[in-house]
Design a protein around this motif. Structure first.
Motif, PDB file in Angstrom:
ATOM      1  N   MET A 128      44.059 -76.146  78.959  1.00  9.21           N
ATOM      2  CA  MET A 128      42.896 -75.551  79.610  1.00  9.21           C
ATOM      3  C   MET A 128      41.654 -76.398  79.339  1.00  9.21           C
ATOM      4  O   MET A 128      41.454 -76.870  78.226  1.00  9.21           O
ATOM      5  N   ILE A 129      40.833 -76.556  80.360  1.00 11.64           N
ATOM      6  CA  ILE A 129      39.588 -77.300  80.238  1.00 11.64           C
ATOM      7  C   ILE A 129      38.459 -76.302  80.008  1.00 11.64           C
ATOM      8  O   ILE A 129      38.256 -75.378  80.810  1.00 11.64           O
ATOM      9  N   SER A 130      37.722 -76.490  78.912  1.00 14.59           N
ATOM     10  CA  SER A 130      36.653 -75.561  78.540  1.00 14.59           C
ATOM     11  C   SER A 130      35.317 -76.292  78.541  1.00 14.59           C
ATOM     12  O   SER A 130      35.176 -77.322  77.870  1.00 14.59           O
ATOM     13  N   LEU A 131      34.343 -75.772  79.267  1.00 13.17           N
ATOM     14  CA  LEU A 131      33.016 -76.376  79.296  1.00 13.17           C
ATOM     15  C   LEU A 131      32.313 -76.206  77.956  1.00 13.17           C
ATOM     16  O   LEU A 131      32.450 -75.177  77.288  1.00 13.17           O
ATOM     17  N   SER A 132      31.536 -77.212  77.576  1.00 19.53           N
ATOM     18  CA  SER A 132      30.661 -77.082  76.412  1.00 19.53           C
ATOM     19  C   SER A 132      29.528 -76.120  76.737  1.00 19.53           C
ATOM     20  O   SER A 132      29.276 -75.797  77.912  1.00 19.53           O
ATOM     21  N   ASP A 133      28.812 -75.672  75.712  1.00 20.34           N
ATOM     22  CA  ASP A 133      27.674 -74.779  75.947  1.00 20.34           C
ATOM     23  C   ASP A 133      26.632 -75.432  76.847  1.00 20.34           C
ATOM     24  O   ASP A 133      26.055 -74.778  77.722  1.00 20.34           O
ATOM     25  N   ASN A 134      26.390 -76.726  76.646  1.00 17.34           N
ATOM     26  CA  ASN A 134      25.393 -77.410  77.474  1.00 17.34           C
ATOM     27  C   ASN A 134      25.855 -77.529  78.915  1.00 17.34           C
ATOM     28  O   ASN A 134      25.064 -77.338  79.859  1.00 17.34           O
ATOM     29  N   ALA A 135      27.124 -77.862  79.113  1.00 15.82           N
ATOM     30  CA  ALA A 135      27.636 -77.968  80.483  1.00 15.82           C
ATOM     31  C   ALA A 135      27.613 -76.613  81.179  1.00 15.82           C
ATOM     32  O   ALA A 135      27.309 -76.517  82.376  1.00 15.82           O
ATOM     33  N   LEU A 136      27.901 -75.553  80.425  1.00 11.75           N
ATOM     34  CA  LEU A 136      27.859 -74.217  80.998  1.00 11.75           C
ATOM     35  C   LEU A 136      26.427 -73.828  81.356  1.00 11.75           C
ATOM     36  O   LEU A 136      26.172 -73.253  82.421  1.00 11.75           O
ATOM     37  N   ALA A 137      25.476 -74.170  80.482  1.00  9.65           N
ATOM     38  CA  ALA A 137      24.070 -73.879  80.767  1.00  9.65           C
ATOM     39  C   ALA A 137      23.604 -74.613  82.016  1.00  9.65           C
ATOM     40  O   ALA A 137      22.873 -74.061  82.855  1.00  9.65           O
ATOM     41  N   ALA A 138      24.028 -75.863  82.169  1.00 14.64           N
ATOM     42  CA  ALA A 138      23.660 -76.631  83.356  1.00 14.64           C
ATOM     43  C   ALA A 138      24.244 -76.009  84.617  1.00 14.64           C
ATOM     44  O   ALA A 138      23.597 -76.005  85.676  1.00 14.64           O
TER      45      ALA A 138
END
Length: 215
Positions: free
Chosen positions: A1-11
């Motif tokens: 599974m590919i999980s976004l980082s907090d920063n990528a999710l915020a963007a």
């Protein structure tokens, strides 16, 4: 599974916030959203401790110790920012003067119920903050969260098991695995984090995920 980082999710959340919006950023992961304002777009970020015009986190060593947001995180202020007391801040939230709130969550139900202030675990004391005021006074509630708990159990459910913050208040959910809309029929897929499949994400979700609406 590919999980976004907090920063990528915020963007990813920031991409969906319309130009000219007044936006409250909740404690925790949502505070990162202010750092990813798309170019050419003006968004006025609000913090419930009394700031209108919150900017991104300052560089290390350039923090103003008297300028923090509601989560006690160092922030900056954009040109024209205003400061005011809690009573005025909560009047903005309760009075419909904020367009969007981006909140964290412990659980979200398929009908949009939100639980984000208590887990019933004595190790994590309950903390209401301004969330209940926001879900009553702000017309659009976006949730930014991890898709599952640390033990792998789902946070997106048919019905919440934790005390509720608001009934049927969530419009859209952004997780590290997918973006989902809350509809009268339940969770509907908007997009998957690239590299993930719907079946994989469904296996980690405690309620059915409907296919995207036809375009």
């Amino acid at each position: 599974m590919i999980s976004l980082s907090d920063n990528a999710l915020a963007a990813r959340v920031a991409r969906d916030i319309p130009d000219g919006s007044y936006v409250n950023l909740g404690i925790g992961k949502p505070t990162h959203v202010s750092a990813f304002l798309p170019e050419g777009r003006e968004v006025i970020y609000h913090s419930e401790n009394g700031i209108l015009g919150v900017g991104p986190t300052p560089p290390a060593g350039q923090e103003d110790v008297e300028l923090i947001d509601a989560s006690k995180r160092f922030v900056t202020a954009v040109p024209g920012a205003a400061y005011f007391e809690h009573a005025d801040s909560f009047a903005m939230m309760r009075g419909g003067h904020i367009d969007i709130a981006v909140l964290g969550a412990y659980q979200v139900a398929e009908n949009g119920d939100l639980a984000n202030w208590a887990t019933l675990d004595e190790k994590y004391p309950p903390a209401v903050g301004g969330a209940m005021d926001l879900v009553v006074g702000v017309p659009t509630i976006l949730v930014m969260m991890r898709h599952v708990n640390r033990d792998g159990s789902p946070k997106l459910l048919r019905r919440c098991t934790f005390p509720l913050t608001g009934l049927g208040v969530v419009s859209r959910i952004y997780t590290d695995l997918a973006v989902l809309d809350v509809t009268p029929e339940g969770f509907r897929l908007v997009e998957l984090t690239p590299g993930n499949s719907l079946s994989e994400v469904q296996a980690l979700t405690g309620a059915p995920i409907l296919h995207p609406m036809p375009t």
